[in-house]
Design a protein around this motif. Sequence first.
Motif, PDB file in Angstrom:
ATOM      1  N   ARG A  82      12.770  11.781  -3.117  1.00 38.80           N
ATOM      2  CA  ARG A  82      14.048  11.417  -2.515  1.00 38.80           C
ATOM      3  C   ARG A  82      14.050   9.973  -2.025  1.00 38.80           C
ATOM      4  NH1 ARG A  82      14.192  15.142   0.810  1.00 38.80           N
ATOM      5  NH2 ARG A  82      13.667  14.071   2.758  1.00 38.80           N
ATOM      6  N   LEU A  83      12.934   9.535  -1.424  1.00 36.77           N
ATOM      7  CA  LEU A  83      12.841   8.159  -0.948  1.00 36.77           C
ATOM      8  C   LEU A  83      12.906   7.178  -2.117  1.00 36.77           C
ATOM      9  CD1 LEU A  83      12.383   6.231   1.451  1.00 36.77           C
ATOM     10  CD2 LEU A  83       9.920   6.477   1.053  1.00 36.77           C
ATOM     11  N   LYS A  84      12.249   7.524  -3.218  1.00 32.87           N
ATOM     12  CA  LYS A  84      12.287   6.665  -4.397  1.00 32.87           C
ATOM     13  C   LYS A  84      13.704   6.555  -4.944  1.00 32.87           C
ATOM     14  CE  LYS A  84      10.324   6.205  -9.044  1.00 32.87           C
ATOM     15  NZ  LYS A  84       9.457   6.828 -10.066  1.00 32.87           N
ATOM     16  N   ASP A  85      14.431   7.656  -4.960  1.00 32.86           N
ATOM     17  CA  ASP A  85      15.812   7.644  -5.442  1.00 32.86           C
ATOM     18  C   ASP A  85      16.706   6.795  -4.536  1.00 32.86           C
ATOM     19  OD1 ASP A  85      15.100   9.275  -7.533  1.00 32.86           O
ATOM     20  OD2 ASP A  85      15.765  11.130  -6.561  1.00 32.86           O
ATOM     21  N   GLU A  86      16.471   6.861  -3.233  1.00 33.11           N
ATOM     22  CA  GLU A  86      17.272   6.065  -2.298  1.00 33.11           C
ATOM     23  C   GLU A  86      17.025   4.578  -2.495  1.00 33.11           C
ATOM     24  OE1 GLU A  86      16.361   7.466   1.584  1.00 33.11           O
ATOM     25  OE2 GLU A  86      17.481   9.347   1.371  1.00 33.11           O
ATOM     26  N   LYS A  87      15.754   4.213  -2.720  1.00 38.88           N
ATOM     27  CA  LYS A  87      15.441   2.808  -2.952  1.00 38.88           C
ATOM     28  C   LYS A  87      16.055   2.322  -4.259  1.00 38.88           C
ATOM     29  CE  LYS A  87      11.121   2.627  -0.336  1.00 38.88           C
ATOM     30  NZ  LYS A  87       9.647   2.486  -0.410  1.00 38.88           N
ATOM     31  N   ALA A  88      16.036   3.191  -5.280  1.00 42.65           N
ATOM     32  CA  ALA A  88      16.651   2.826  -6.553  1.00 42.65           C
ATOM     33  C   ALA A  88      18.142   2.602  -6.384  1.00 42.65           C
ATOM     34  CB  ALA A  88      16.385   3.909  -7.595  1.00 42.65           C
ATOM     35  N   GLY A  89      18.760   3.390  -5.502  1.00 43.19           N
ATOM     36  CA  GLY A  89      20.184   3.240  -5.254  1.00 43.19           C
ATOM     37  C   GLY A  89      20.519   1.972  -4.503  1.00 43.19           C
ATOM     38  N   GLU A  90      19.537   1.439  -3.736  1.00 43.04           N
ATOM     39  CA  GLU A  90      19.772   0.204  -2.997  1.00 43.04           C
ATOM     40  C   GLU A  90      19.733  -1.012  -3.898  1.00 43.04           C
ATOM     41  OE1 GLU A  90      16.940  -0.124   0.106  1.00 43.04           O
ATOM     42  OE2 GLU A  90      17.858   1.407   1.372  1.00 43.04           O
ATOM     43  N   THR A  91      19.038  -0.925  -5.064  1.00 42.52           N
ATOM     44  CA  THR A  91      18.844  -2.093  -5.914  1.00 42.52           C
ATOM     45  C   THR A  91      20.157  -2.704  -6.397  1.00 42.52           C
ATOM     46  OG1 THR A  91      16.703  -1.232  -6.619  1.00 42.52           O
ATOM     47  CG2 THR A  91      17.719  -2.939  -7.997  1.00 42.52           C
ATOM     48  N   PRO A  92      21.102  -1.918  -6.941  1.00 39.95           N
ATOM     49  CA  PRO A  92      22.378  -2.516  -7.341  1.00 39.95           C
ATOM     50  C   PRO A  92      23.107  -3.143  -6.165  1.00 39.95           C
ATOM     51  CG  PRO A  92      22.117  -0.334  -8.318  1.00 39.95           C
ATOM     52  CD  PRO A  92      21.044  -0.468  -7.280  1.00 39.95           C
ATOM     53  N   ARG A  93      23.032  -2.505  -4.997  1.00 40.68           N
ATOM     54  CA  ARG A  93      23.699  -3.039  -3.821  1.00 40.68           C
ATOM     55  C   ARG A  93      23.083  -4.364  -3.381  1.00 40.68           C
ATOM     56  NH1 ARG A  93      23.407   1.471  -1.516  1.00 40.68           N
ATOM     57  NH2 ARG A  93      21.710   1.006  -0.105  1.00 40.68           N
ATOM     58  N   ASN A  94      21.736  -4.456  -3.467  1.00 39.58           N
ATOM     59  CA  ASN A  94      21.053  -5.702  -3.106  1.00 39.58           C
ATOM     60  C   ASN A  94      21.425  -6.821  -4.081  1.00 39.58           C
ATOM     61  OD1 ASN A  94      19.847  -4.423  -1.027  1.00 39.58           O
ATOM     62  ND2 ASN A  94      17.871  -4.111  -2.036  1.00 39.58           N
ATOM     63  N   ALA A  95      21.518  -6.463  -5.367  1.00 44.06           N
ATOM     64  CA  ALA A  95      21.901  -7.467  -6.361  1.00 44.06           C
ATOM     65  C   ALA A  95      23.300  -7.996  -6.080  1.00 44.06           C
ATOM     66  CB  ALA A  95      21.834  -6.857  -7.758  1.00 44.06           C
ATOM     67  N   ALA A  96      24.183  -7.115  -5.650  1.00 42.35           N
ATOM     68  CA  ALA A  96      25.548  -7.538  -5.321  1.00 42.35           C
ATOM     69  C   ALA A  96      25.558  -8.480  -4.137  1.00 42.35           C
ATOM     70  CB  ALA A  96      26.427  -6.310  -5.053  1.00 42.35           C
ATOM     71  N   LEU A  97      24.702  -8.171  -3.125  1.00 38.83           N
ATOM     72  CA  LEU A  97      24.599  -9.039  -1.961  1.00 38.83           C
ATOM     73  C   LEU A  97      24.121 -10.435  -2.358  1.00 38.83           C
ATOM     74  CD1 LEU A  97      23.054  -6.594   0.677  1.00 38.83           C
ATOM     75  CD2 LEU A  97      25.337  -7.618   0.751  1.00 38.83           C
ATOM     76  N   GLU A  98      23.120 -10.468  -3.268  1.00 40.36           N
ATOM     77  CA  GLU A  98      22.582 -11.762  -3.683  1.00 40.36           C
ATOM     78  C   GLU A  98      23.618 -12.564  -4.476  1.00 40.36           C
ATOM     79  OE1 GLU A  98      19.103 -10.792  -5.845  1.00 40.36           O
ATOM     80  OE2 GLU A  98      17.907 -10.339  -4.035  1.00 40.36           O
TER      81      GLU A  98
END
Length: 444
Positions: A425-441
């Motif tokens: 579950r933690l791995k899935d949550e981190k994977a879900g953050e990646t697109p959001r982080n890319a958008a922030l950048e």
Amino acid sequence: MAAYHHSAADDGEDTSIGISRRYAWIVFALTFGLLISDYMSRQVLNAVFPLLKAEWTLSDSQLGLLSGIVAIMVGLLTFPLSLVADRFGRVRSLALMAGLWSLATLGCALAENYQQMFLARFLVGVGEAAYGSVGIAVVVAVFPREMRATLAGSFMAGGMFGSVLGIALGGVLAQHLGWRWAFAGMALFGLLLAILYPLIVKEARIAPRRQADEAGKAALKSRRPLRTLYSSRSVIGAYVGSGLQLFVGGTVIVWIPSYLNRYYAMGTDKAGAVASIIVLCSGVGIILCGMLCDRLGRSRPDRKISLAIGYCLGSCLLLSLAFSLPPGTAQLVLICLGMMVAAGTNGPSSAMVANLTHYSVHGTAFATLTLANNLLGLATGPLITGKVSDLIGLDKAFQLVPLISILAAAVFFYARGHYHNDMARLKDEKAGETPRNAALESHA
């Protein structure tokens, strides 16, 4: 339920990218040295228990409170102070903490009565409150993730080695120069390291990835990483299991000098020396057990929890047998072996916490572990044992202490059943953050 294949690569975030191995070991050495100072200041009191008891006519309950107040303050303050350190700088926080506990230890040397000593010990606890959690977060951050149990165990062994030096040197200084010099010696050592640490360890060098990661900063300000502190059953199990097991190890460390004084008729210097050997066995056990966890857990990370269960049950058997024997060589050998195994859960539980929480809040995560360790173990154990000792004697109280390890083993067993799913579950949550982080950048 679908099976989840858990590889070593999935076992938490690697935060050591960009940090040279040579500098990482320098950071470890200095942080380790401060942890030794931390525990020297904390445990020197145990070496002078007989002298304080005679000079101020104190009960075992009062002596237990002088020891327990430090752990209580660590337990109460470790979380908020670690959260502050995560946000505003771990290096600066560590140096300030070391300065405070060292000055407070100097205050112990100047105490004229029980009340003043209690106040000084209170301040020692305030100074030490977040050092272990923030210090281990620094160590975990500068080394690869596959070394976490070994490094966490080795770092926590600094507490044992500091206890050895605090008890042994404290006993010698107290015997020859008086108990006040025992406290003064520990204080001067801590002040020297507190000045040296921020001159060599720099925040920008120990976390280059985290400082360069603007998305990580944005995540830190949100509540998502903080939720990983308590969002899984296995991380809660790591907190509780570790705390219960430290009830046993912490109690023996605090009361073993008094036990040797009463039942082996040893003076404070000899009791301190023998007790230091027992504590040293704990430190060696932490390192060896942590290395074993990393070695066996490379392909199956959940094996670290199975080993933690084994350490709990093994220590219960060895220490129960030891304290059922009459005073003598056989008893001391079994106590050493039991303490070596009892301390083995430090590495596995620390690695579990690092793997199951977000790297940006590792200081706070280890603060939560420290909170459990102190409130369930290091504070509660000596206090309860002191009260039981006043009723039935210290030898009888020690026969009951190892039974707590059975509860610790049961909690780790519960955590093991949920570890794979919680990591997935933690791995899935981190994977879900990646697109959001890319958008922030992209908007930065």
